[in-house]
Design an enzyme around this catalytic site. Structure first.
Site, mmCIF file in Angstrom:
data_model
loop_
_atom_site.group_PDB
_atom_site.id
_atom_site.type_symbol
_atom_site.label_atom_id
_atom_site.label_comp_id
_atom_site.label_asym_id
_atom_site.label_seq_id
_atom_site.Cartn_x
_atom_site.Cartn_y
_atom_site.Cartn_z
ATOM 1 C CB CYS A 45 20.169 69.848 87.636
ATOM 2 S SG CYS A 45 19.396 68.250 87.380
ATOM 3 C CB CYS A 50 17.964 68.030 84.277
ATOM 4 S SG CYS A 50 19.628 68.663 84.350
ATOM 5 C CE LYS A 53 15.338 68.016 79.833
ATOM 6 N NZ LYS A 53 16.738 68.345 79.612
ATOM 7 C CE1 TYR A 180 23.141 67.397 75.707
ATOM 8 C CE2 TYR A 180 24.714 68.931 74.775
ATOM 9 C CZ TYR A 180 24.418 67.691 75.283
ATOM 10 O OH TYR A 180 25.390 66.742 75.385
ATOM 11 C CD GLU A 184 17.104 68.695 76.347
ATOM 12 O OE1 GLU A 184 17.017 69.576 77.224
ATOM 13 O OE2 GLU A 184 17.771 67.648 76.509
ATOM 14 C CG HIS A 441 11.337 39.486 70.382
ATOM 15 N ND1 HIS A 441 11.619 40.390 69.383
ATOM 16 C CD2 HIS A 441 10.167 38.894 70.059
ATOM 17 C CE1 HIS A 441 10.653 40.331 68.479
ATOM 18 N NE2 HIS A 441 9.759 39.433 68.859
ATOM 19 C CD GLU A 446 14.192 42.463 69.656
ATOM 20 O OE1 GLU A 446 14.532 41.276 69.648
ATOM 21 O OE2 GLU A 446 13.004 42.826 69.510
#
Ligand code: NDP
Length: 452
Positions: A45, A50, A53, A180, A184, A441, A446
């Site tokens: 990772c 991760c 990346k 994945y 990516e 908002h 939302e």
């Protein structure tokens, strides 16, 4: 608690996400802990996954941001991109994290050996330097490794291990796989200006994600210039005199021209040569270490966590498994890992994120008792940037109980929005609870409380 019959109470093999967490928590309970790591402290990772990346994703986003900047009144004189600058900056951050993880081990008094360790028995390991060490418990947390196809010329291909170190930005990138890693990096290279072709054995991208999100990602990425070749497999890769590559595919007369070929067809538990047979540790069909609910292997003194067990190949799961192991074995707590409602995200461009059941899974489980709510919207940012791309939010609801079973999002910042929504799904909240929540908002998030 410490047992003088052994050199250590716990010996951990692999200083990645699971191994470091288990080491530090066990040491915190007073255990004498050592960890062996053959490469760099931090694991996949942090070192080659991760984190670097995500930094490349951030780096590549500037292409779009700089293009949009003029709409907001900014003048960008000359837009150029220098791959070595980004690559080296990312590598520097990886060094920083490597040092931070090493400090964590030091400050928790975890001894670490930067060399390979192999298991020699239920309570013993041997370091590459020849030193033999005994431990009351051994934890295997060595992770997984990219699977390479057995084809001629595979040595010319790279994996997600090497992609962070490319000398220059490849002009043409061919990527094997549509999971994945493939999507990516397809997004990163496409945004940085490379021509990207994704080659997959089936016609499905991101298997397991909701079909509507996958379709949306396919449409948007194709419009952005990524090419897809489905139902297609590599036959051989040939290196040309000028250093470029030709990718020959089964049943296709014309090869693809590439400057880099990235293989991203899954990762397998890294159990080879670990000496697992010396302790009678049982392996599963994919070479994974078989563990019970408490992470215990078929050898009672040896445990395993993270990708090497091939349960869920995600960092936060490895961390939880490592933590729970240390709690149970050294802390006298019965901590268990819940594998229910694990949120996940793909940092494609746009990113997608998901938690809980997708529509197909819900229909399989509940038949017609499923309600689907969707919001198909054009994010404000895209309208202002004159980009037609639309986001898609989807709620999967149990029609009988009104419980939200799944949330599936694609659009800018989808992973950031999803993490909060995952709390609601994990907590078993209903669609009425979503409806009762006042919208924030203006935001994309939302949409989650405005679907009727
Ligand atoms: P994935 O499992 O995501 O995708 C593998 C891809 O390769 C699929 O498209 C699959 O095709 C194809 N494939 C699988 N086996 C073969 C084969 N023998 N020959 C040809 N094609 C094949 O794997 P990745 O390598 O992308 O990533 C590994 C794991 O790492 C992921 O599963 C994930 O858990 C983790 N990861 C998570 C990230 C995140 O959380 N954002 C980022 C990166 C990795 P098909 O589906 O058609 O069968």
């Amino acid at each position: 608690m410490t047992d003088p019959a052994y050199d250590y109470d716990l010996f951990v093999i692999g200083a990645g996400s699971g191994g470091v967490r288990a080491s530090r928590i066990a040491a915190g309970y007073g255990a004498r802990v050592a960890v062996a790591e053959e490469y760099r402290v931090g694991g996949t990772c942090v070192i080659r996954g991760c984190v670097p990346k995500k930094l490349l994703v951030y780096g590549s986003h500037f292409a779009e941001e700089l293009q949009d900047a003029a709409n907001y009144g900014w003048t960008v004189e000359k837009m150029t991109f220098d791959w070595p600058t980004l690559r080296d900056a990312v590598a520097k951050d990886v060094d920083r994290l490597n040092a931070a993880y090493t400090n964590t081990l030091n400050s928790n008094k975890v001894e670490h050996f930067l060399e390979r360790a192999t298991i020699t028995g239920p309570n013993s390991v041997k370091l590459a330097s020849g030193r033999e060490i005994t431990a009351k418990y051994i934890l295997v947390a060595v992770g997984a490794w990219p699977v390479m196809p057995e084809i001629e010329g595979v040595e010319h291909c790279i994996t997600s291990n090497e992609v962070f170190h490319l000398e220059s930005l490849p002009r043409r990138v061919v990527i094997a796989g549509a999971g994945y890693i493939a999507l990516e990096f397809a997004g990163i290279f496409n945004a940085l200006g490379s021509h990207v072709t994704v080659v997959n054995r089936s016609e499905t991208i991101l298997r397991g994600y909701d079909a509507a999100l996958r379709d949306r990602l396919l449409q948007i990425t194709m419009a952005r210039g990524i090419e897809y070749k489905f139902n297609c497999g590599f036959e051989r890769v040939e290196k040309q005199e000028d250093g470029s590559l030709l990718v020959f595919m089964k049943g296709q007369p014309d090869p693809l021209h590439a400057d880099a070929v990235l293989v991203a067809t899954g990762r397998r538990p890294k159990t080879d040569g670990l000496g697992l047979e010396n302790a009678g540790i049982a392996l599963g069909a994919h070479g994974e270490i078989v563990v019970d609910e408490g992470a215990q292997t078929s050898c009672p003194s040896i445990f395993a966590v993270g990708d090497v067990t091939n349960r869920v190949q995600l960092t936060p799961i490895a961390i939880r498994e490592g933590h729970a192991f240390a709690d149970r074995v050294f802390g006298g707590k019965d901590t268990r890992v819940s594998y229910d409602c694990i949120p996940s995200a793909v940092f494609s461009q746009p990113p997608l994120a998901s938690v809980g059941l997708n529509e197909a899974q819900a229909r399989e489980k509940l038949g017609s008792n499923v309600k689907i709510f969707t919001s198909d919207f054009r994010p404000m940012k895209n309208i202002f940037g004159h980009r037609p791309e639309r986001g898609l939010y989807k709620l999967v609801v149990d029609a009988q109980t009104d419980k939200v079973l799944g949330v599936h999002l694609i659009g800018p910042d989808a992973p950031e929005v999803l993490q909060a929504a995952a709390i609601a799904v994990k907590a078993g909240l209903t669609k009425a609870d979503f409806d009762a929540t006042v919208a924030l908002h203006p935001s994309m998030a939302e949409e989650l409380v405005l679907m009727r």
